[in-house]
Write a protein that holds these residues in place. Structure first.
Motif, PDB file in Angstrom:
ATOM      1  N   THR A  91       0.879  -1.175   0.000  1.00 11.25           N
ATOM      2  CA  THR A  91       0.000   0.000   0.000  1.00 11.25           C
ATOM      3  C   THR A  91       0.916   1.225   0.000  1.00 11.25           C
ATOM      4  N   ALA A  92       0.339   2.390   0.298  1.00 11.30           N
ATOM      5  CA  ALA A  92       1.156   3.599   0.425  1.00 11.30           C
ATOM      6  C   ALA A  92       1.707   3.747   1.832  1.00 11.30           C
ATOM      7  N   GLY A  93       1.594   2.717   2.654  1.00 10.29           N
ATOM      8  CA  GLY A  93       2.107   2.758   4.017  1.00 10.29           C
ATOM      9  C   GLY A  93       3.599   3.050   4.054  1.00 10.29           C
ATOM     10  N   SER A  94       4.061   3.563   5.178  1.00  8.07           N
ATOM     11  CA  SER A  94       5.442   4.029   5.300  1.00  8.07           C
ATOM     12  C   SER A  94       6.458   2.895   5.211  1.00  8.07           C
ATOM     13  N   THR A  95       7.428   3.064   4.314  1.00 10.65           N
ATOM     14  CA  THR A  95       8.522   2.103   4.197  1.00 10.65           C
ATOM     15  C   THR A  95       9.649   2.413   5.179  1.00 10.65           C
ATOM     16  N   THR A  96       9.784   3.678   5.582  1.00  9.99           N
ATOM     17  CA  THR A  96      10.860   4.022   6.511  1.00  9.99           C
ATOM     18  C   THR A  96      10.649   3.333   7.859  1.00  9.99           C
ATOM     19  N   GLY A 155       7.101   7.992  -3.340  1.00 13.66           N
ATOM     20  CA  GLY A 155       5.785   7.388  -3.168  1.00 13.66           C
ATOM     21  C   GLY A 155       4.977   8.163  -2.150  1.00 13.66           C
ATOM     22  N   PHE A 156       3.826   8.708  -2.572  1.00 15.00           N
ATOM     23  CA  PHE A 156       2.973   9.492  -1.698  1.00 15.00           C
ATOM     24  C   PHE A 156       1.647   8.765  -1.465  1.00 15.00           C
ATOM     25  N   TYR A 157       0.985   9.119  -0.361  1.00 21.16           N
ATOM     26  CA  TYR A 157      -0.368   8.625  -0.119  1.00 21.16           C
ATOM     27  C   TYR A 157      -1.335   9.354  -1.055  1.00 21.16           C
ATOM     28  N   PRO A 158      -2.284   8.676  -1.697  1.00 19.24           N
ATOM     29  CA  PRO A 158      -2.674   7.282  -1.500  1.00 19.24           C
ATOM     30  C   PRO A 158      -2.098   6.305  -2.538  1.00 19.24           C
ATOM     31  N   ALA A 159      -1.352   6.822  -3.526  1.00 18.13           N
ATOM     32  CA  ALA A 159      -0.920   5.949  -4.624  1.00 18.13           C
ATOM     33  C   ALA A 159       0.223   5.026  -4.223  1.00 18.13           C
ATOM     34  N   GLY A 160       1.131   5.500  -3.376  1.00 20.30           N
ATOM     35  CA  GLY A 160       2.290   4.684  -3.022  1.00 20.30           C
ATOM     36  C   GLY A 160       3.230   4.561  -4.211  1.00 20.30           C
ATOM     37  N   GLY A 161       3.779   3.358  -4.408  1.00 23.88           N
ATOM     38  CA  GLY A 161       4.624   3.111  -5.567  1.00 23.88           C
ATOM     39  C   GLY A 161       6.054   3.582  -5.432  1.00 23.88           C
ATOM     40  N   GLY A 162       6.455   4.041  -4.237  1.00 19.39           N
ATOM     41  CA  GLY A 162       7.828   4.485  -4.041  1.00 19.39           C
ATOM     42  C   GLY A 162       8.791   3.311  -3.924  1.00 19.39           C
ATOM     43  N   ARG A 163      10.052   3.604  -4.143  1.00 23.99           N
ATOM     44  CA  ARG A 163      11.074   2.550  -4.059  1.00 23.99           C
ATOM     45  C   ARG A 163      12.410   3.196  -3.668  1.00 23.99           C
ATOM     46  N   TRP A 164      13.066   2.603  -2.675  1.00 21.89           N
ATOM     47  CA  TRP A 164      14.372   3.089  -2.265  1.00 21.89           C
ATOM     48  C   TRP A 164      15.164   1.957  -1.626  1.00 21.89           C
TER      49      TRP A 164
END
Length: 340
Positions: A91-96, A155-164
């Motif tokens: 989801t767009a939940g926090s990866t950090t 990646g921002f809420y609500p789309a998510g999709g970030g990667r690091w």
């Protein structure tokens, strides 16, 4: 086995993440009840479950209760296995916050690791990747280990999709450090990030930031990210004195004027500057674990938050340290960690 009441103190996901990280580090099993009992939606949410599953994978743990909505969990860690891992929140939940759960053990592992995370990179109520890299990990890297961050996609809420990715080079021992006095401010930067939204939003935010601080023109930047990274809007202010860089963040919201978003960020930065303490409230939470791993250290911060007090309680359950706080002048507080 340690038993932890997940509703204690601030009663959120931090209790679980700190417990997971220190359980992996020390090999101590724990059982946590009433997980996130103080939140509107108690129990494990998707990002918290990802923390549990990531921790279990890294140390081959036995886990009972790992399911969305679960209010109780038993975690029995095995041997920590450094390596290359990819964890997706889904989801767009926090990866950090996922990295926070596995980082302590990997800082002391036998060999390097690479952790790739997918989901939200800039989330409200969670440290953004910028804070993690420039504020928290910058201090950790002074203690012996090395953690290098590469942000591939926002990646921002609500789309998510970030990667690091976080490349972790461990150290057999962490060095104690002291951050007890603010030095002369040497680094100032204000950035407006805009993705999939009109660039005018960032321009208005930047103009508000310029009015808020009489800094050199090159301290202010606007970054228009690719549209498919959005929609998303973040204002960030960085302030550093050579020993600590604090990162303050405000997020654009539907129905909230761009100027108001920038003012929120300005307010945070001004409060930090006025307090005079070198360590801000969010960094104070996070420094407790590496300093406890080092067996000593100290820092000066503002009035301790409930998050900080809760983290102190959990750290002392797992590690042989005492953490004391004392009020200093001007609403500053000294925090000292000492081995038992």
């Amino acid at each position: 086995m340690i038993t932890i009441d997940g509703s204690q103190g601030e009663g959120g996901g931090q209790v679980l993440r700190t417990s997971l990280g220190l359980s992996m580090l020390t090999g101590t099993p724990f059982r946590i009840t009433r997980i996130r009992a103080n939140r509107d939606k108690p129990g494990l949410m998707r990002q918290h479950l990802t923390c549990v599953l990531a921790a279990a994978q890294v140390c081959s743990a036995e886990v009972v209760g790992a399911a969305v909505g679960s209010s109780e969990l038993t975690f029995k860690p095995g041997t920590v296995r450094p390596g290359d891992y990819t964890f997706s929140v889904g989801t767009a939940g926090s990866t950090t916050l996922v990295l926070q759960a596995v980082l302590p053990a990997l800082l002391r592992a036998a060999s390097p690791s690479t952790i790739t995370l997918e989901g939200g990179t800039h989330n409200i109520f969670a440290p953004p990747v910028d804070f993690l890299e420039k504020s928290f990990l910058a201090v950790v890297n002074r203690m012996g280990p090395s953690v290098a961050v590469t942000l591939d996609r926002y990646g921002f809420y609500p789309a998510g999709g970030g990667r690091w990715t976080a490349a972790i080079t461990p150290s057999a021992k962490l060095d104690a450090i002291e951050i007890t006095k603010r030095l002369e401010i040497t680094h100032r930067r204000a950035v407006a990030l805009v993705a999939g939204l009109p660039g005018e939003i960032g321009m208005r935010e930047l103009e508000t930031l310029r009015r808020g601080f009489s800094w050199e023109p090159d301290c202010f930047q606007i970054r228009q990210l690719p549209g498919d990274c959005g929609p998303g809007n973040v204002v960030m202010i960085e302030i550093g004195d050579g020993q600590v860089t604090e990162v303050f963040t405000a997020f654009g919201e539907r129905g909230v004027r761009a100027e108001a978003v920038a003012e929120r960020c300005i307010k945070q930065a001004r409060a930090y500057l006025a307090a005079g303490a070198p360590v801000g409230e969010h960094l104070a939470d996070q420094l407790l674990i590496p300093l406890a791993m080092a067996g000593g250290g100290s820092f000066v911060t503002g009035r301790p938050t409930e998050h900080t007090r809760t983290n102190i309680d959990i750290v002392q359950k797992f590690l042989p340290v005492t953490i004391t706080m004392r009020e200093l002048e001007g609403d500053q507080w000294g925090v000292e960690i000492a081995g038992i």
